[in-house]
Motif scaffolding. Sequence first.
Motif, PDB file in Angstrom:
ATOM      1  N   ARG B 126       1.228  -1.358   0.087  1.00  0.00           N
ATOM      2  CA  ARG B 126       0.151   0.229   0.081  1.00  0.00           C
ATOM      3  C   ARG B 126       0.972   1.351  -0.459  1.00  0.00           C
ATOM      4  O   ARG B 126       0.633   1.703  -0.499  1.00  0.00           O
ATOM      5  CB  ARG B 126      -0.834  -0.259   1.237  1.00  0.00           C
ATOM      6  N   VAL B 127       1.645   1.532   0.567  1.00  0.00           N
ATOM      7  CA  VAL B 127       2.668   1.622   1.018  1.00  0.00           C
ATOM      8  C   VAL B 127       3.927   2.197  -0.093  1.00  0.00           C
ATOM      9  O   VAL B 127       4.289   3.930  -0.127  1.00  0.00           O
ATOM     10  CB  VAL B 127       3.705   2.369   2.217  1.00  0.00           C
ATOM     11  N   PRO B 129       5.696   3.445  -3.097  1.00  0.00           N
ATOM     12  CA  PRO B 129       5.543   5.219  -3.797  1.00  0.00           C
ATOM     13  C   PRO B 129       5.826   4.821  -5.524  1.00  0.00           C
ATOM     14  O   PRO B 129       4.791   5.912  -6.586  1.00  0.00           O
ATOM     15  CB  PRO B 129       6.154   6.286  -3.406  1.00  0.00           C
ATOM     16  N   THR B 130       6.476   3.539  -5.573  1.00  0.00           N
ATOM     17  CA  THR B 130       6.068   2.617  -7.110  1.00  0.00           C
ATOM     18  C   THR B 130       6.313   1.547  -7.728  1.00  0.00           C
ATOM     19  O   THR B 130       6.317   1.267  -9.058  1.00  0.00           O
ATOM     20  CB  THR B 130       7.561   2.824  -7.644  1.00  0.00           C
ATOM     21  N   GLN B 131       5.246   1.307  -7.108  1.00  0.00           N
ATOM     22  CA  GLN B 131       4.274   0.007  -7.126  1.00  0.00           C
ATOM     23  C   GLN B 131       5.949  -0.959  -7.310  1.00  0.00           C
ATOM     24  O   GLN B 131       6.112  -1.757  -7.784  1.00  0.00           O
ATOM     25  CB  GLN B 131       3.870  -0.111  -8.085  1.00  0.00           C
TER      26      GLN B 131
ATOM     27  N   ARG C 114      17.049   6.628  -9.634  1.00  0.00           N
ATOM     28  CA  ARG C 114      15.507   6.327  -9.923  1.00  0.00           C
ATOM     29  C   ARG C 114      14.921   6.438  -9.038  1.00  0.00           C
ATOM     30  O   ARG C 114      13.368   6.295  -9.242  1.00  0.00           O
ATOM     31  CB  ARG C 114      15.411   4.386  -9.486  1.00  0.00           C
ATOM     32  N   ASN C 117      10.943   7.547 -10.756  1.00  0.00           N
ATOM     33  CA  ASN C 117      10.260   6.362 -10.746  1.00  0.00           C
ATOM     34  C   ASN C 117       8.734   6.336 -10.142  1.00  0.00           C
ATOM     35  O   ASN C 117       8.022   6.541 -10.418  1.00  0.00           O
ATOM     36  CB  ASN C 117      10.977   4.921 -10.340  1.00  0.00           C
ATOM     37  N   ILE C 118       8.928   7.506  -9.140  1.00  0.00           N
ATOM     38  CA  ILE C 118       7.534   8.182  -7.660  1.00  0.00           C
ATOM     39  C   ILE C 118       6.548   8.345  -9.616  1.00  0.00           C
ATOM     40  O   ILE C 118       5.697   8.588  -9.563  1.00  0.00           O
ATOM     41  CB  ILE C 118       8.080   9.018  -7.504  1.00  0.00           C
ATOM     42  N   LEU C 120       6.654   8.443 -12.720  1.00  0.00           N
ATOM     43  CA  LEU C 120       6.517   7.448 -14.081  1.00  0.00           C
ATOM     44  C   LEU C 120       5.987   6.208 -13.676  1.00  0.00           C
ATOM     45  O   LEU C 120       4.854   6.291 -14.415  1.00  0.00           O
ATOM     46  CB  LEU C 120       8.591   7.029 -14.110  1.00  0.00           C
ATOM     47  N   TYR C 121       5.594   5.590 -11.989  1.00  0.00           N
ATOM     48  CA  TYR C 121       4.523   4.302 -12.294  1.00  0.00           C
ATOM     49  C   TYR C 121       3.816   5.484 -10.471  1.00  0.00           C
ATOM     50  O   TYR C 121       4.160   5.005  -9.989  1.00  0.00           O
ATOM     51  CB  TYR C 121       5.159   3.829 -11.179  1.00  0.00           C
ATOM     52  N   PRO C 122       3.205   6.261 -10.846  1.00  0.00           N
ATOM     53  CA  PRO C 122       2.469   7.029  -9.721  1.00  0.00           C
ATOM     54  C   PRO C 122       1.783   6.445  -9.124  1.00  0.00           C
ATOM     55  O   PRO C 122       0.904   4.914  -9.891  1.00  0.00           O
ATOM     56  CB  PRO C 122       1.658   8.071 -10.564  1.00  0.00           C
ATOM     57  N   SER C 123       1.270   6.530  -8.136  1.00  0.00           N
ATOM     58  CA  SER C 123       1.037   5.714  -6.695  1.00  0.00           C
ATOM     59  C   SER C 123      -0.003   5.813  -6.075  1.00  0.00           C
ATOM     60  O   SER C 123       0.399   6.359  -5.173  1.00  0.00           O
ATOM     61  CB  SER C 123       1.923   4.352  -6.065  1.00  0.00           C
ATOM     62  N   PRO C 124      -0.881   6.184  -6.468  1.00  0.00           N
ATOM     63  CA  PRO C 124      -2.056   7.038  -5.485  1.00  0.00           C
ATOM     64  C   PRO C 124      -2.140   6.206  -4.096  1.00  0.00           C
ATOM     65  O   PRO C 124      -3.205   7.173  -3.099  1.00  0.00           O
ATOM     66  CB  PRO C 124      -3.889   7.553  -6.503  1.00  0.00           C
ATOM     67  N   ARG C 125      -2.128   5.029  -3.941  1.00  0.00           N
ATOM     68  CA  ARG C 125      -2.441   4.626  -2.518  1.00  0.00           C
ATOM     69  C   ARG C 125      -0.939   5.008  -1.712  1.00  0.00           C
ATOM     70  O   ARG C 125      -1.358   4.339  -0.747  1.00  0.00           O
ATOM     71  CB  ARG C 125      -2.295   3.330  -2.898  1.00  0.00           C
ATOM     72  N   SER C 126      -0.211   5.480  -2.175  1.00  0.00           N
ATOM     73  CA  SER C 126       0.937   5.840  -1.445  1.00  0.00           C
ATOM     74  C   SER C 126       0.587   6.574  -1.209  1.00  0.00           C
ATOM     75  O   SER C 126       0.864   8.323  -1.882  1.00  0.00           O
ATOM     76  CB  SER C 126       1.870   5.470  -1.875  1.00  0.00           C
ATOM     77  N   MET C 128       3.511   9.025   0.052  1.00  0.00           N
ATOM     78  CA  MET C 128       4.133   8.931  -0.164  1.00  0.00           C
ATOM     79  C   MET C 128       4.404   9.496  -2.079  1.00  0.00           C
ATOM     80  O   MET C 128       4.748  11.031  -1.889  1.00  0.00           O
ATOM     81  CB  MET C 128       5.600   8.235  -0.239  1.00  0.00           C
TER      82      MET C 128
END
Lengths: 138, 254, 384
Positions: B126-127, B129-131, C114, C117-118, C120-126, C128
């Motif tokens: 979940r946390v 930030p880059t999967q 890298r 990557n934050i 390039l691969y945005p992760s709205p669940r994080s 951060m």
Amino acid sequence: MRDRVWIFAGLAFFVAALTCPAWYAVANGKASNKSKPPNLELPANQKECVAPAGTMRAAHMQMLIQWREDVVRHGDRRFVAFNGKVYEKSLTRTCLGCHNKEQFCDRCHAYSGVSDPYCWNCHNDPQTVAGSRTRSTP
Amino acid sequence: MKITRKDFLRISGLSLLAAGCKRAAESVSQPASSVRAASTQPVRWGMVIDLSKCREKDGCNACIHACNAAHNIPQIANHAHEVKWIWTEPDATVFPSAQTDFAPQTVTETKVPLLCNHCANPPCTRVCPTQATWKRDDGIVMMDWHRCIGCRYCVAACPYGSRSFNFEDPRPSIESINPDFPTRTKGVVEKCNFCEERLARGLKPACVDACPQRVFTFGNLADPESEPRQLLRERFAVQREPELGTGPSVFYLV
Amino acid sequence: MLMLDKALKGSRRYWMWLLCLLCVIVAGLCFYLRQLNQGLGITGLSRDVSWGLYIAQFTFFVGVAASAVMVVLPYYLHREKQFARVTILGEFLAIVSVIMCILFIFVDLGQPSRVLNIILYPSPRSLMFWDMVSLSGYLLLNAIVAFVTLRAEREETPAPRWIKPLAILSIPWAISIHTVTAFLYSGLAGRSFWLTAILAPRFLASAFSSGPALLILLCLALRKLTAYDVGKDAIRKLAVIMTYAMTINVFFVLVEVFTVFYAAIPEHTVHFEYLYLLGGGHNLAPWMWVSAIFAIAALVILFTPAWRRTQLPIACILVFTSLWLEKGLGLIVGGFVPSPLGAIAHYAPSLPEWTIVAGIWSVGAFLITVFYKIVLSVREEVES
């Protein structure tokens, strides 16, 4: 034009900084053997690669990244080549199963100035590490 | 039609913005777990650890050695920088809330094997930030060491201490490298992958095969007839800190 | 646009100061290159304490950045004219703090190459991801507002009308950056020290006292070193804000302490015991007590009419140091010790870690000097 000295010194510094990689290469003798293409050792046991040589030469990095995404992120390890043959998507098992890293990969990488792709920070050359241990079947 | 410089800049800026929005929308609407097409049979890999069998051969550590060899786990002398995929801790440490003050020392001090729980609802993925870490459809909490930026947020989020960070280059601390599995590089997080690379070849995890006591039972938790499910039907099992709602896939028979 | 030419003319003292800062920056950079080469193993961080001084400093400076709202809000929303000369200083302090935050995050990464990557691969669940969005947005907002108003001032025209909505937008945005930063920690199920809803309010309260404390000190330094005076009223108002925010902060901490110790759930008490139990061999405990004593001393000074004005600089230093120790060190480390498995890991920042932190502080001091120089030069030019 009181600042002429400063302006020209600054310009000279800028040009030097911009061209320093070239000077560095010359100083290290890296640029000297440009004329002579590297002597690449081809695998003895195989005639065909997973794609035509031209494609591999131009785009093996994209292919490796595609394989990496498929294997790591999608668990997809099966590669069907242009000629219908099936390969495992694996740098160590498939590529280095035929090619010799030192005499093939490294030589061409050194020649084209990409001598250290970070793949090797983690991935191993079975031939260099094989001596230390018998190959296990995971 | 004549395009002024201002128009050109405006049009190109808007197109860039639109392209960016499209990408963002795609990535939002397509969570990592759904990338892999769902197979016909649901799979959730899980493990049952029989502690009574493990206790019979205390200190054997065959599972740990097998894992270390299979995955090129470095043996770092400095405890602060240790990398561990499967290791042991005293019972009292692993199940702090399941202790009574009057339990015999033989129980509280026995070593219990620990590994990533491959949670059904993992706090670590979940946390991220880059999967770089995500839960696969078969329940394995996977790591992509190519993408990890080393922020260690997952280390902070894991309530089980299952994640290790490479504080230094691991290679010098690996006695003999298994060429079939990559080492890691400094600056990335790693953890147990349930031997995903062995499962792909139809094998069981290395620790399962290595155990002389057959302590570990590995199988598909989604299949009611699987070995672990049968065991869980017959005997009372516990999970580590289930109250956190993580849904661990590793069960312990006490 | 940046009016950097104004920063290129200065006294000998100005240049010497910048040179000193540059030396510290270079020292930090050297150690950072070593960290890049050898890995984060050269810091005091460990398997159990995986975040330390870098992330703690990041947290602290998000607070300082957010506190700019305490001058922007009265000035733009309530038209408090006393803040006319200090608002832009607060905005530049926010800009510099956000830059420092970004640097602190960057040096904490194991694989900084890298970092994109934050995006390039945005992760709205994080959280951060949201922290990145809110911090970069806040930086942009403040940069636009500060530079555009300053430019208008130089050209002696009123600031464009669209600036006011942006300035007002930056108010909730400032709250959001620190709330999101608190959520970064308070959303982790396994870390009971942070798992409390009071964390975000506590972060805001400490931010609104440590930020104004720093701003007052900077204003006083400007008055001493240059001819620029923000005015007694502005400083007095800032001191009032700082006083009450600090009081609320102490109150929040006590609320937390009550809940933890009266309920006495071991998982929650162990962290406080680790941080505050003297004689347990825990290296942070004495510093946490220094922080607590400083907080009380500061409040005593600020609430005593006779000392309130005369001892203001000391009170500011006490507030700032107290919160720097509490938030910039204890709050992050305390969340990791004991570890979820009960291990007490000893954490002390290493020399490279301190030097890199000092380097980032110097980057901050360098930038704030240059920005304030620009502001002061423009105002001087306009006034003469």
